[in-house]
Design a protein around this motif. Sequence first.
Motif, mmCIF file in Angstrom:
data_model
loop_
_atom_site.group_PDB
_atom_site.id
_atom_site.type_symbol
_atom_site.label_atom_id
_atom_site.label_comp_id
_atom_site.label_asym_id
_atom_site.label_seq_id
_atom_site.Cartn_x
_atom_site.Cartn_y
_atom_site.Cartn_z
ATOM 1 N N VAL A 249 4.008 -9.699 1.323
ATOM 2 C CA VAL A 249 5.288 -8.728 0.951
ATOM 3 C C VAL A 249 5.119 -7.633 1.976
ATOM 4 O O VAL A 249 3.887 -6.906 2.191
ATOM 5 C CB VAL A 249 5.019 -8.148 -0.626
ATOM 6 C CG1 VAL A 249 6.200 -7.352 -0.756
ATOM 7 C CG2 VAL A 249 5.074 -9.282 -1.419
ATOM 8 N N CYS A 301 2.850 -8.699 -5.962
ATOM 9 C CA CYS A 301 3.750 -9.177 -7.135
ATOM 10 C C CYS A 301 5.234 -9.502 -6.643
ATOM 11 O O CYS A 301 5.825 -9.868 -7.330
ATOM 12 C CB CYS A 301 3.629 -8.082 -8.342
ATOM 13 S SG CYS A 301 4.296 -6.473 -7.858
ATOM 14 N N CYS A 304 9.006 -5.154 -5.843
ATOM 15 C CA CYS A 304 9.817 -4.444 -4.831
ATOM 16 C C CYS A 304 10.656 -5.250 -3.917
ATOM 17 O O CYS A 304 11.675 -4.601 -3.517
ATOM 18 C CB CYS A 304 8.680 -3.692 -3.797
ATOM 19 S SG CYS A 304 7.541 -4.731 -3.039
HETATM 20 S S1 SF4 Z 1 5.671 -3.894 -6.091
HETATM 21 FE FE1 SF4 Z 1 3.856 -2.839 -5.344
HETATM 22 S S2 SF4 Z 1 2.245 -4.302 -5.734
HETATM 23 FE FE2 SF4 Z 1 4.080 -5.424 -6.007
HETATM 24 S S3 SF4 Z 1 4.339 -6.454 -3.938
HETATM 25 FE FE3 SF4 Z 1 5.578 -4.149 -4.013
HETATM 26 S S4 SF4 Z 1 3.984 -2.853 -3.012
HETATM 27 FE FE4 SF4 Z 1 2.916 -4.629 -3.558
#
Ligand code: SF4
Length: 489
Positions: A249, A301, A304
């Motif tokens: 990600v 996860c 985002c």
């Molecule tokens: S929401 Fe936070 S933990 Fe999840 S992929 Fe994005 S940055 Fe990473």
Amino acid sequence: MATAESTTAAKSGDAPQPEQKTSLYADRVRIHPRKITGFFRSLKWYTIWVLLGLYYLAPWLRWDRGPGAPDQALLIDMTGRRAYFFNIEIWPQEVYYLTGVLILGAVGLFFATALAGRVWCGFTCPQTVWTDLFIWVERLVEGDRNKRIRLDKAPWSLEKLGKKLLKHAIWLFIAFVTGGAWILYFGDAFEIAGKFFIGQESSAVYGFTALFTGTTYILAGWAREQVCIYMCPWPRFQGAMFDEHSLIVTYEEWRGEPRDKAKRDADFSSRGHCVDCKMCVQVCPTGIDIRDGQQMACIGCALCVDACNTVMDKFNLPRNLITYDSEANQVARSKGEPTQTKLIRPRTILYVVVLSIVMAVMAWSLSSRSRLEVNIQRDRAPLFVTLSDGAIRNGYTYKILNMERQDKTFELTVLGLKGATLQVIGEAKPGSHLALLPAKPDTVATYKVYVRVPREDLADKSTPMVFQIRDTESGEVHEDASVFLGPGR
Ligand code: SF4
Ligand code: SF4
């Protein structure tokens, strides 16, 4: 509170600066993840419900192993000292299979990481699964992010007290069901459940249920992202499994910057696509800003990604400003080059080969393993006995572990010793070359065996010999080397 001193370099020409103390302790900033919908959020829900379903329901599955055997499909029988996995039964001396399972788990994790980054952390790790569940309950009781922040800041009132009590009560209930379900894997689930609520279970069952209830409640309810950031060792070395083709990600800085606030009808031709709405930060369960680059606290996860895609849709901008894609593809996109998903690479091939070898070895070992084990101990005091007729006698303790669920009878003979005869205490008459040794199902049969050899047949002080037993029913033969000691010529 831990503190450490940090020295400040005196600027040249300035008077010496006073020492500044830098604290290594930082107060926790409470995170209130915002609700989001989208592809990855749905994928996470499906994964969570499947995993929770498996975990809670598996102990109730039955598996017929015949009379006298437990009928629970998955069972670690502490009192019987066995582990059952459907039709596979593991005895304590076969615990090396656990090593095989651990190797499979580790290499499987390396493989998944090489392919899809921190997919384990973001989707399937128990800490993630239960934290997600607990946050879902919190949201249900206290509302979404802004309401929760307001509630936490508000002075105590009956409403606040009621909501907090309800949330913690549901958390404790889930924690209890989780801790209780874990115990069900270590005994008959129906029996434990039947006795548990009428106070007839052992103190160990109540104690461990309380322990696992407590740890679930604390780790998923209170500690949450702190477990991933501070306690878990995996983020510290999982970077070694990535390469430029692993899916991760990331924020596409080349497209997003320079960022700025924007109205719906804004012109994006001379600026970046990031509208600095911070939705990606607000949905993040670890509270980080992925726009700052790859971080150890990112559990992968992809929430985002969903958040940013929602924003991109509102502004009619292309999706995936925050993307779950390989670094190689991101670089290619930034240059306007075609992208490709490269799953077959040297490291993924290596992991598949290792996984295949370990699985093949385990499958072969399980299918060809003997259900019989023998242990022989030679008497050490005395080493040998000279009988009244001059013959030499050695004593042995002979143990047969019959791992099958039926009575067995074995024929015992000695090979490699000229003139040897056997006497098994309570089982055979002295002077025979063959002894019959019965072994009850699922037990260790222990025999005292004397081997007698005429003195004139013994050339050396130590003569190698072999104990051979043969299953009278199946004909399976098992041999163990030993020695026969005497005075020599
Ligand atoms: S929401 Fe936070 S933990 Fe999840 S992929 Fe994005 S940055 Fe990473
Ligand atoms: S959600 Fe997208 S647009 Fe909004 S701040 Fe994050 S990266 Fe920028």
